[in-house]
Design a protein around this motif. Structure first.
Motif, PDB file in Angstrom:
ATOM      1  N   THR A 160      12.394  -0.814   0.588  1.00 57.48           N
ATOM      2  CA  THR A 160      11.096  -1.446   0.364  1.00 57.48           C
ATOM      3  C   THR A 160      10.220  -1.219   1.587  1.00 57.48           C
ATOM      4  O   THR A 160      10.725  -1.062   2.699  1.00 57.48           O
ATOM      5  CB  THR A 160      11.245  -2.961   0.109  1.00 57.48           C
ATOM      6  N   LEU A 161       8.911  -1.210   1.378  1.00 53.47           N
ATOM      7  CA  LEU A 161       7.986  -0.840   2.458  1.00 53.47           C
ATOM      8  C   LEU A 161       7.209  -2.038   3.002  1.00 53.47           C
ATOM      9  O   LEU A 161       6.881  -2.966   2.265  1.00 53.47           O
ATOM     10  CB  LEU A 161       7.000   0.214   1.955  1.00 53.47           C
ATOM     11  N   GLY A 162       6.921  -1.973   4.285  1.00 48.42           N
ATOM     12  CA  GLY A 162       6.036  -2.965   4.904  1.00 48.42           C
ATOM     13  C   GLY A 162       6.733  -4.194   5.448  1.00 48.42           C
ATOM     14  O   GLY A 162       6.084  -5.050   6.050  1.00 48.42           O
ATOM     15  N   ASP A 163       8.053  -4.292   5.245  1.00 48.49           N
ATOM     16  CA  ASP A 163       8.747  -5.512   5.686  1.00 48.49           C
ATOM     17  C   ASP A 163       8.648  -5.697   7.202  1.00 48.49           C
ATOM     18  O   ASP A 163       8.389  -6.804   7.681  1.00 48.49           O
ATOM     19  CB  ASP A 163      10.220  -5.451   5.278  1.00 48.49           C
ATOM     20  N   PRO A 238       7.656   0.219  -3.750  1.00 42.34           N
ATOM     21  CA  PRO A 238       8.650  -0.859  -3.765  1.00 42.34           C
ATOM     22  C   PRO A 238       8.409  -1.869  -2.639  1.00 42.34           C
ATOM     23  O   PRO A 238       8.260  -1.489  -1.478  1.00 42.34           O
ATOM     24  CB  PRO A 238       9.976  -0.111  -3.550  1.00 42.34           C
ATOM     25  N   LEU A 239       8.367  -3.137  -3.028  1.00 47.50           N
ATOM     26  CA  LEU A 239       8.075  -4.211  -2.075  1.00 47.50           C
ATOM     27  C   LEU A 239       9.167  -5.263  -2.133  1.00 47.50           C
ATOM     28  O   LEU A 239       9.691  -5.574  -3.203  1.00 47.50           O
ATOM     29  CB  LEU A 239       6.723  -4.852  -2.415  1.00 47.50           C
ATOM     30  N   GLY A 240       9.494  -5.837  -0.977  1.00 41.74           N
ATOM     31  CA  GLY A 240      10.440  -6.942  -0.923  1.00 41.74           C
ATOM     32  C   GLY A 240       9.792  -8.231  -1.392  1.00 41.74           C
ATOM     33  O   GLY A 240       8.576  -8.291  -1.585  1.00 41.74           O
ATOM     34  N   ARG A 244       5.799  -9.173  -1.676  1.00 39.64           N
ATOM     35  CA  ARG A 244       5.142  -9.415  -2.966  1.00 39.64           C
ATOM     36  C   ARG A 244       4.351 -10.721  -2.920  1.00 39.64           C
ATOM     37  O   ARG A 244       3.226 -10.797  -3.412  1.00 39.64           O
ATOM     38  CB  ARG A 244       6.175  -9.448  -4.097  1.00 39.64           C
ATOM     39  N   ARG A 245       4.938 -11.751  -2.305  1.00 39.48           N
ATOM     40  CA  ARG A 245       4.223 -13.029  -2.182  1.00 39.48           C
ATOM     41  C   ARG A 245       2.974 -12.865  -1.317  1.00 39.48           C
ATOM     42  O   ARG A 245       1.899 -13.367  -1.643  1.00 39.48           O
ATOM     43  CB  ARG A 245       5.147 -14.099  -1.570  1.00 39.48           C
ATOM     44  N   TYR A 246       3.146 -12.132  -0.180  1.00 34.71           N
ATOM     45  CA  TYR A 246       2.012 -11.913   0.720  1.00 34.71           C
ATOM     46  C   TYR A 246       0.886 -11.172  -0.008  1.00 34.71           C
ATOM     47  O   TYR A 246      -0.289 -11.521   0.123  1.00 34.71           O
ATOM     48  CB  TYR A 246       2.481 -11.120   1.944  1.00 34.71           C
ATOM     49  N   LEU A 247       1.247 -10.179  -0.801  1.00 34.75           N
ATOM     50  CA  LEU A 247       0.256  -9.381  -1.516  1.00 34.75           C
ATOM     51  C   LEU A 247      -0.452 -10.212  -2.588  1.00 34.75           C
ATOM     52  O   LEU A 247      -1.661 -10.072  -2.797  1.00 34.75           O
ATOM     53  CB  LEU A 247       0.940  -8.159  -2.147  1.00 34.75           C
ATOM     54  N   ALA A 248       0.327 -11.108  -3.237  1.00 32.04           N
ATOM     55  CA  ALA A 248      -0.281 -11.990  -4.236  1.00 32.04           C
ATOM     56  C   ALA A 248      -1.301 -12.913  -3.574  1.00 32.04           C
ATOM     57  O   ALA A 248      -2.345 -13.227  -4.146  1.00 32.04           O
ATOM     58  CB  ALA A 248       0.804 -12.804  -4.946  1.00 32.04           C
ATOM     59  N   GLU A 249      -1.013 -13.327  -2.343  1.00 29.58           N
ATOM     60  CA  GLU A 249      -1.924 -14.218  -1.624  1.00 29.58           C
ATOM     61  C   GLU A 249      -3.162 -13.490  -1.126  1.00 29.58           C
ATOM     62  O   GLU A 249      -4.244 -14.068  -1.028  1.00 29.58           O
ATOM     63  CB  GLU A 249      -1.222 -14.845  -0.400  1.00 29.58           C
ATOM     64  N   THR A 250      -3.011 -12.230  -0.750  1.00 24.46           N
ATOM     65  CA  THR A 250      -4.060 -11.554   0.023  1.00 24.46           C
ATOM     66  C   THR A 250      -4.647 -10.311  -0.637  1.00 24.46           C
ATOM     67  O   THR A 250      -5.757  -9.909  -0.289  1.00 24.46           O
ATOM     68  CB  THR A 250      -3.486 -11.065   1.371  1.00 24.46           C
ATOM     69  N   ASP A 252      -3.746  -7.508   0.126  1.00 25.63           N
ATOM     70  CA  ASP A 252      -3.805  -6.587   1.263  1.00 25.63           C
ATOM     71  C   ASP A 252      -2.805  -5.437   1.098  1.00 25.63           C
ATOM     72  O   ASP A 252      -1.739  -5.422   1.703  1.00 25.63           O
ATOM     73  CB  ASP A 252      -3.531  -7.387   2.553  1.00 25.63           C
ATOM     74  N   TYR A 253      -3.190  -4.457   0.265  1.00 22.59           N
ATOM     75  CA  TYR A 253      -2.316  -3.293   0.060  1.00 22.59           C
ATOM     76  C   TYR A 253      -2.112  -2.489   1.340  1.00 22.59           C
ATOM     77  O   TYR A 253      -1.142  -1.754   1.484  1.00 22.59           O
ATOM     78  CB  TYR A 253      -2.923  -2.353  -0.991  1.00 22.59           C
ATOM     79  N   ALA A 254      -3.098  -2.590   2.237  1.00 24.71           N
ATOM     80  CA  ALA A 254      -3.047  -1.734   3.423  1.00 24.71           C
ATOM     81  C   ALA A 254      -1.769  -1.988   4.221  1.00 24.71           C
ATOM     82  O   ALA A 254      -1.200  -1.059   4.793  1.00 24.71           O
ATOM     83  CB  ALA A 254      -4.274  -1.984   4.308  1.00 24.71           C
ATOM     84  N   LEU A 255      -1.305  -3.219   4.241  1.00 24.48           N
ATOM     85  CA  LEU A 255      -0.135  -3.525   5.076  1.00 24.48           C
ATOM     86  C   LEU A 255       1.105  -2.714   4.679  1.00 24.48           C
ATOM     87  O   LEU A 255       1.646  -1.995   5.517  1.00 24.48           O
ATOM     88  CB  LEU A 255       0.156  -5.035   5.080  1.00 24.48           C
ATOM     89  N   PRO A 256       1.566  -2.781   3.423  1.00 23.21           N
ATOM     90  CA  PRO A 256       2.780  -2.012   3.109  1.00 23.21           C
ATOM     91  C   PRO A 256       2.582  -0.496   3.196  1.00 23.21           C
ATOM     92  O   PRO A 256       3.563   0.237   3.325  1.00 23.21           O
ATOM     93  CB  PRO A 256       3.115  -2.434   1.668  1.00 23.21           C
ATOM     94  N   LEU A 257       1.326  -0.057   3.149  1.00 24.38           N
ATOM     95  CA  LEU A 257       1.077   1.391   3.173  1.00 24.38           C
ATOM     96  C   LEU A 257       0.880   1.940   4.577  1.00 24.38           C
ATOM     97  O   LEU A 257       1.035   3.133   4.807  1.00 24.38           O
ATOM     98  CB  LEU A 257      -0.161   1.721   2.332  1.00 24.38           C
TER      99      LEU A 257
END
Lengths: 323, 323
Positions: A160-163, A238-240, A244-250, A252-257
């Protein structure tokens, strides 16, 4: 200069890693002497971690020792190589036996687990920095490169990416600290180099790179080296669970990418080999995830299901445009 | 972080050193791929130079580039190995293209002259430091070690000792600055690794080490590793013309015996092979000088012709005692 104290340091590393019968002469002489198995090519990589640039001053020494080897093993993994030996150049402002013992503990733990023997080292006085050189082996003609991707090849990533990036953010910005559990923290402090995955992919992938600077940057390097472009399906990345929770809140796709320090592999697979790679992926706990496809048109396009494209500007901000 | 600028740096090193047909993949991927010739052992060494510890901040970048490779080639020379490849981990506080171009000039000049190809590198931001790893080749069973000296073996050194130390002293203490000519300065800034000498000695010497920390310390390492002692005839220690003048003025034997940075070789020779080694020495401009003999009694004894022994205390001061 208390050189004797620095010699003392070397003793913490005198029996470091996995014992190997191919080490004719290890630590303690001017150089090491190694027997390279006939019919193998040598794979060589080097990576440096500098205090305050690559790790904060309060990093636990065991984590730093572990990570300094992990990031180098990740380079070998991206080549599909079997790790064999390492050398360590350790620069320290002063002799702190507890710190060195901790560092050696983390470094040698991962070395032993990876079949690597530490065969040379140099300890010097100066601002804290760690430079590791790894030596690995690969069959001639094997060896994954960045330059082998062709249009139509499928693009995959491990894990998974961005962890690691989310862990760093949660450490530095208190409003995200609720995301930081021990598992996420471990993704930052003790990343798992995908060594077995890289070796298994050696005959199947057309190109590979490890993700140290973020998917967008590192896949970009692979595409440039291969002279192709790619389109990535954003929703497939793929996200941990925390991400996924952080992305739902924000949103902010930029972070995992763009976040670095993941040390997952990104690789391309010619379409006839996709079924084999899919089966192989089920054998590794990190899994392989298909995220997109290489194209002749240069550049990296990050596409959402609604067809819009994610644009990452140089400052790391994102916006979407219609494709 | 302007990573692109650091990528730019890498371009100065993209064609660095002697082109070699055994480099399957050089700089630019995650790792390098190298073909190790069959029937050879791999020799691996690593050495780090840190600003303000190993070199002053105003060191000319070309000299630093040259010296950072030279000290590593000296380690290979002490093993009797043929240099082949190198990797470079360069840490810089900021991107200064002129500085990097100068550094690369010195580094790549010596690499090309030594048959070495730079195959990997890592440039990072941080306090200025240079870590070089060299890879060389030696026949199996060859490879000079520190541990092979036996009682009765003759002790030799290449070249002259203490020149780099005298140059450093003349730079820092104005009352000695009259000793500092360009030749002496070059001994400090661009030391000549004794590579060909080491290879030629591979089958003749019983043990070898390079002199980076001074004859007393490094010969001490060789003796400890071999489980023997030695007596050295002080008047036989080879000195250059400036050092002879300095010694006549000061009687300061400690300088040529304890000053580092000479990168000459110190080696032991079983007495039956002395004639061969004497002939060999005439083929090299640096020459080989017989300075003493290994003994069963542990420890290093530095003896004058009058029979008195030179004692070096830990602070580097000297005094003489009757033996």
């Amino acid at each position: 200069m208390p050189l004797a104290e620095f010699d003392l340091i070397a003793r913490y590393f005198s029996d470091c890693g996995h014992p190997r019968g191919d080490v004719a002469l290890g630590i303690g002489d001017d150089c090491a002497l190694l027997r390279v198995p006939g019919g193998k090519q040598l794979v060589v990589g080097v990576d440096t971690l500098v205090e305050a640039i690559h790790f904060p001053p309060d990093t636990a020494p065991g984590d730093l020792g572990y990570k300094s080897l992990a990031v180098n093993l990740s380079d070998l993994a991206a080549m599909g190589a079997q790790p064999a030996w390492a050398t360590l150049a350790l620069t320290l402002p002063a002799v702190d036996p507890d710190w060195v013992r901790g560092f050696a503990g983390g470094f040698c733990e991962l070395a032993a687990a990876s079949g690597v023997r530490l065969v040379g080292g140099d300890t010097t006085r100066g601002p804290r920095a760690v430079s590791v050189q790894v030596l690995g082996l690969v069959d001639p003609g094997g060896g994954l490169r960045r330059s082998g991707a062709a249009p139509g090849d499928r693009i995959y990533v491990t894990g998974t990416l961005g962890d690691a990036g989310l862990a760093l953010k949660a450490l530095h910005e208190s409003r995200w600290s609720h995301h930081l559990g021990p598992e996420l923290r471990r993704r930052l402090d003790r990343p798992t180099p995908r060594v077995a995955e890289g070796i298994a992919l050696g005959r199947l992938a057309s190109a590979a790179i490890d993700i140290s600077d973020g998917l967008a940057a590192d896949l970009g390097h692979l595409l440039s080296a291969s002279g192709v472009g790619a389109v990535i399906d954003l929703e497939r990345v793929p996200l941990g669970p925390q991400m996924r929770r952080y992305l739902a809140e924000t949103g902010d796709y930029a972070l995992p990418l763009t976040a670095g320090d993941d040390y997952e592999l990104c690789f391309s697979v010619p379409s006839p080999r996709v079924p084999q790679v899919e089966v192989l992926g089920t054998q590794f706990s990190c899994g392989f995830t298909l995220i997109g496809e290489a194209e002749a048109l240069p550049g990296l396009r990050l596409r959402r299901h609604d067809g819009s494209l994610l644009i990452l500007d140089r400052a790391g901000y994102q916006h979407f445009v219609d494709s």
